[in-house]
Write a protein that holds these residues in place. Structure first.
Motif, PDB file in Angstrom:
ATOM      1  N   GLU A   2       3.300   2.251  -6.715  1.00 24.34           N
ATOM      2  CA  GLU A   2       3.213   2.971  -5.900  1.00 24.34           C
ATOM      3  C   GLU A   2       3.833   2.870  -4.088  1.00 24.34           C
ATOM      4  O   GLU A   2       3.326   1.314  -4.403  1.00 24.34           O
ATOM      5  N   THR A   3       4.611   3.064  -3.887  1.00 32.71           N
ATOM      6  CA  THR A   3       4.582   3.164  -2.546  1.00 32.71           C
ATOM      7  C   THR A   3       3.622   3.203  -1.396  1.00 32.71           C
ATOM      8  O   THR A   3       3.443   4.617  -1.140  1.00 32.71           O
ATOM      9  N   ILE A   4       3.548   2.798  -0.211  1.00 31.74           N
ATOM     10  CA  ILE A   4       2.984   2.301   0.603  1.00 31.74           C
ATOM     11  C   ILE A   4       3.320   2.324   1.586  1.00 31.74           C
ATOM     12  O   ILE A   4       4.463   1.951   2.065  1.00 31.74           O
ATOM     13  N   PHE A   5       2.114   2.663   2.718  1.00 30.36           N
ATOM     14  CA  PHE A   5       2.603   2.655   4.229  1.00 30.36           C
ATOM     15  C   PHE A   5       1.216   2.303   4.995  1.00 30.36           C
ATOM     16  O   PHE A   5       0.078   2.731   4.321  1.00 30.36           O
ATOM     17  N   ALA A   6       1.801   2.271   5.977  1.00 26.02           N
ATOM     18  CA  ALA A   6       0.628   1.335   7.141  1.00 26.02           C
ATOM     19  C   ALA A   6       1.487   1.034   8.241  1.00 26.02           C
ATOM     20  O   ALA A   6       2.429   0.374   8.604  1.00 26.02           O
ATOM     21  N   LEU A   7       0.382   1.402   9.395  1.00 29.54           N
ATOM     22  CA  LEU A   7       0.860   0.928  10.541  1.00 29.54           C
ATOM     23  C   LEU A   7       0.588  -0.472  10.710  1.00 29.54           C
ATOM     24  O   LEU A   7      -0.346  -1.062  10.724  1.00 29.54           O
ATOM     25  N   ALA A   8       1.892  -1.243  11.190  1.00 27.00           N
ATOM     26  CA  ALA A   8       1.446  -2.949  10.841  1.00 27.00           C
ATOM     27  C   ALA A   8       1.110  -3.679  12.140  1.00 27.00           C
ATOM     28  O   ALA A   8       1.028  -4.729  12.270  1.00 27.00           O
ATOM     29  N   SER A   9       1.406  -3.182  12.826  1.00 27.25           N
ATOM     30  CA  SER A   9       1.524  -3.517  14.444  1.00 27.25           C
ATOM     31  C   SER A   9       0.114  -3.224  14.859  1.00 27.25           C
ATOM     32  O   SER A   9      -0.784  -2.562  14.292  1.00 27.25           O
ATOM     33  N   ALA A  10      -0.475  -3.217  15.419  1.00 22.76           N
ATOM     34  CA  ALA A  10      -2.186  -3.200  16.321  1.00 22.76           C
ATOM     35  C   ALA A  10      -2.693  -2.053  16.867  1.00 22.76           C
ATOM     36  O   ALA A  10      -1.599  -1.140  17.013  1.00 22.76           O
ATOM     37  N   GLN A  11      -4.160  -1.638  16.949  1.00 28.60           N
ATOM     38  CA  GLN A  11      -3.378  -0.308  17.124  1.00 28.60           C
ATOM     39  C   GLN A  11      -3.720   0.084  18.670  1.00 28.60           C
ATOM     40  O   GLN A  11      -4.087  -1.243  18.859  1.00 28.60           O
ATOM     41  N   GLY A  12      -3.538   1.414  19.336  1.00 31.03           N
ATOM     42  CA  GLY A  12      -4.021   1.532  20.358  1.00 31.03           C
ATOM     43  C   GLY A  12      -1.915   1.719  21.070  1.00 31.03           C
ATOM     44  O   GLY A  12      -0.812   1.160  20.108  1.00 31.03           O
ATOM     45  N   LYS A  13      -2.431   1.503  22.674  1.00 31.62           N
ATOM     46  CA  LYS A  13      -0.980   2.201  23.255  1.00 31.62           C
ATOM     47  C   LYS A  13      -0.254   0.637  23.034  1.00 31.62           C
ATOM     48  O   LYS A  13      -1.090  -0.537  23.940  1.00 31.62           O
ATOM     49  N   ALA A  14       1.189   0.981  23.226  1.00 29.59           N
ATOM     50  CA  ALA A  14       1.706  -0.707  23.617  1.00 29.59           C
ATOM     51  C   ALA A  14       3.261  -0.125  23.338  1.00 29.59           C
ATOM     52  O   ALA A  14       3.856   1.342  23.414  1.00 29.59           O
ATOM     53  N   GLY A  15       4.509  -0.906  24.378  1.00 22.14           N
ATOM     54  CA  GLY A  15       5.898  -0.751  24.233  1.00 22.14           C
ATOM     55  C   GLY A  15       5.997  -0.302  22.630  1.00 22.14           C
ATOM     56  O   GLY A  15       7.110   0.383  22.364  1.00 22.14           O
ATOM     57  N   VAL A  16       5.973  -1.083  21.155  1.00 27.43           N
ATOM     58  CA  VAL A  16       6.803  -0.870  20.563  1.00 27.43           C
ATOM     59  C   VAL A  16       5.225  -1.079  19.260  1.00 27.43           C
ATOM     60  O   VAL A  16       4.786  -1.857  19.190  1.00 27.43           O
ATOM     61  N   ALA A  17       5.967  -0.017  18.129  1.00 27.88           N
ATOM     62  CA  ALA A  17       4.867  -0.320  17.224  1.00 27.88           C
ATOM     63  C   ALA A  17       5.789   0.216  15.771  1.00 27.88           C
ATOM     64  O   ALA A  17       6.770   0.416  15.689  1.00 27.88           O
ATOM     65  N   VAL A  18       5.124  -0.650  14.609  1.00 24.81           N
ATOM     66  CA  VAL A  18       5.978  -1.001  13.628  1.00 24.81           C
ATOM     67  C   VAL A  18       4.819  -0.158  12.968  1.00 24.81           C
ATOM     68  O   VAL A  18       3.602  -0.587  12.288  1.00 24.81           O
ATOM     69  N   ILE A  19       5.408   0.712  11.627  1.00 22.63           N
ATOM     70  CA  ILE A  19       5.131   1.557  10.517  1.00 22.63           C
ATOM     71  C   ILE A  19       5.687   0.560   9.614  1.00 22.63           C
ATOM     72  O   ILE A  19       7.057   0.134   9.361  1.00 22.63           O
ATOM     73  N   ARG A  20       5.052  -0.013   8.744  1.00 25.31           N
ATOM     74  CA  ARG A  20       5.713  -1.316   7.374  1.00 25.31           C
ATOM     75  C   ARG A  20       5.583   0.556   5.493  1.00 25.31           C
ATOM     76  O   ARG A  20       4.504   1.422   6.051  1.00 25.31           O
ATOM     77  N   LEU A  21       6.329   0.255   5.271  1.00 26.82           N
ATOM     78  CA  LEU A  21       6.524   0.762   4.055  1.00 26.82           C
ATOM     79  C   LEU A  21       7.328  -0.132   2.694  1.00 26.82           C
ATOM     80  O   LEU A  21       8.091  -0.874   3.474  1.00 26.82           O
ATOM     81  N   SER A  22       6.636  -0.530   1.586  1.00 26.39           N
ATOM     82  CA  SER A  22       6.908  -1.058   0.356  1.00 26.39           C
ATOM     83  C   SER A  22       6.458  -0.341  -0.799  1.00 26.39           C
ATOM     84  O   SER A  22       5.826   0.184  -1.316  1.00 26.39           O
ATOM     85  N   GLY A  23       7.601  -0.437  -1.977  1.00 20.08           N
ATOM     86  CA  GLY A  23       7.853  -0.418  -2.842  1.00 20.08           C
ATOM     87  C   GLY A  23       9.207   1.250  -3.475  1.00 20.08           C
ATOM     88  O   GLY A  23       9.846   1.259  -2.068  1.00 20.08           O
ATOM     89  N   PRO A  24       8.523   1.784  -4.125  1.00 15.46           N
ATOM     90  CA  PRO A  24      10.365   2.036  -4.701  1.00 15.46           C
ATOM     91  C   PRO A  24      10.802   2.881  -4.261  1.00 15.46           C
ATOM     92  O   PRO A  24      11.885   3.797  -4.159  1.00 15.46           O
ATOM     93  N   GLN A  25      10.007   3.789  -3.368  1.00 16.53           N
ATOM     94  CA  GLN A  25      10.214   5.221  -2.583  1.00 16.53           C
ATOM     95  C   GLN A  25      10.738   4.821  -0.943  1.00 16.53           C
ATOM     96  O   GLN A  25      10.377   6.083  -0.401  1.00 16.53           O
TER      97      GLN A  25
END
Length: 428
Positions: A2-25
């Motif tokens: 399966e391909t998974i995703f999640a917010l990789a940076s800290a929760q809450g307001k910030a200058g930049v947020a990083v969302i990470r995906l991993s897997g074949p899709q």
């Protein structure tokens, strides 16, 4: 997979947020969001859009082609503006895509382990680095994360495989004359590994203290200024102080960074004989915690009167130096006199102890090393009985090798994985 995703940076307001995906899709999902082709490995600035064409945000899209990625799979990262609304909008669109699901805590790192990008010790080092609060903890975690424990275990494993192969060669040619006696080389290899294992096992308890924190107990008679001293060391009103003896009846704990080391200061009840039942309970608890602490600061003129023996490294200081007119040096939490010197002395003692720490940092590591060492000791005992028992000695060596393999997660660690990864945050 399966391909998974999640917010990789800290929760809450910030200058930049990083969302990470991993897997074949992961690359396909990033392509759908950004509305254009993406390189197998690279970075580009794109407008991210919802399925209806509405704009979600503008951000950087990074793509990594497996196995040259953190997880060993195809990975995409979306670096967007760090508002809660923007993050939720992108996560909502991803959740509606087929073959994608939200990652579980630690699942990205677990995939890195399963795909051979990290060993189990490195996973533990990463968890420690995330939790690190002091410089000593950071350095210790970086050592494990860099793979030094895994490298050490691999060297031990290689030497033991060599020793086992020598014995098995003798077994294979039992009906023939073997011109060379292999026992000296086997014994040399095994003794060298055992010496390393013993040294590393001894250093685990100190290394654990660097990871979890040292306990320093302040002990003394009632009204000696222990709570005032604790407040001065902590830089805040952590404990109630008064002129009445017996004010502190429970253990007051303050965690702090002391010269780069994690330290929990314990303010204990004043030690004296009392008929007050509640105060007596507090004194009994104080004695127990003080005896189990890594270091004790005796705030008294007569340590022997407290009924707790001073141990190696313990520190005695005279209380309430601000009220002394005889010129003797002491400490005063009220004026700050002697505080810097006390902090220095505590730091010197703890620093000296950390010098004896090893690379291994967990009780699990110590148990694995002791199990391996015990098997090696048995192998040497059997080896002394001659070639007729070399098959038993070789099996003991294989037992030692399996114990070392469990150290880095090659075998017998499935029951540990859920517990370890549950401590990770989403996106890691």
């Amino acid at each position: 997979m399966e391909t998974i995703f999640a917010l990789a940076s800290a929760q809450g307001k910030a200058g930049v947020a990083v969302i990470r995906l991993s897997g074949p899709q992961s690359h396909r999902a990033a392509k759908v969001l950004s509305g254009g082709d993406l390189p197998l490995r690279g970075m580009c600035l794109r407008e991210l859009q919802a399925p209806d064409g509405s704009r979600l945000d503008v951000g950087l899209v990074l793509t990594f082609h497996g196995p040259s990625s953190f997880t060993g799979e195809d990975v995409a990262e979306l670096q967007i503006h760090g508002s809660t609304a923007s993050v939720n909008a992108v996560l909502r669109v991803l959740s509606e895509m087929p073959d994608l699901r939200l990652a579980e805590p630690g699942e990205f790192t677990r995939r890195a382990l399963e795909n051979g990008k990290m060993d189990l010790a490195q996973v533990e080092g990463l968890a420690d680095l995330i939790d690190a609060e002091t410089e000593a903890q950071r350095k210790q975690a970086q050592t494990i994360l860099a793979g030094e424990l895994g490298d050490l275990a691999e060297r031990w494993r290689r030497d033991l495989i060599r020793a086992a192969s020598l014995l098995e060669a003798v077994i294979d040619f039992a009906d023939e004359d073997v011109p060379t006696d292999v026992s000296p080389e086997v014994r040399s290899l095994v003794n060298a590994v055992m010496a390393d294992l013993e040294r590393e096992a001894k250093g685990v308890r100190i290394a654990e203290r660097i990871r979890s924190g040292f306990e320093v107990a302040i002990v003394g008679p009632p009204n000696a200024g222990k709570s005032t001293l604790l407040n001065a060391l902590a830089g805040r009103e952590a404990a109630i102080t008064s002129e009445y003896a017996g004010t502190t009846r429970d253990i007051i704990e303050v965690r702090m960074d002391l010269a780069g080391l994690p330290v929990t200061l314990l303010d204990t009840a004043g030690l004296r004989e009392t008929e007050d039942h509640v105060e007596g309970l507090g004194i009994a608890l104080a004695r127990k915690r003080a005896e189990n602490a890594d270091l004790r600061v005796f705030l008294t003129e007569d340590p022997e009167a407290l009924g707790i023996g001073m141990q190696s490294g313990d520190i005695q200081v005279l209380p309430k130096s601000d009220l002394r007119s005889d010129g003797t040096e002491g400490v005063s939490g009220k004026t700050g006199q002697g505080i810097d010197r006390l902090i220095h002395n505590i730091s010197v003692v703890l620093r000296d102890r950390t010098a004896r720490s090893g690379i291994a940092t967990r009780e699990r590591h110590r148990v694995a090393m002791l199990k391996s060492s015990a098997a090696l000791s048995e192998a040497l005992r059997v080896l002394d009985s001659g070639p007729d028992l070399y098959d038993i000695a070789a099996e003991e060596l294989r037992t030692a090798i399996r114990a070392l393999e469990s150290l880095v997660g090659r075998v017998d660690v499935e029951n540990l994985l859920d517990e370890i990864f549950a401590s990770f945050c989403l996106g890691k």
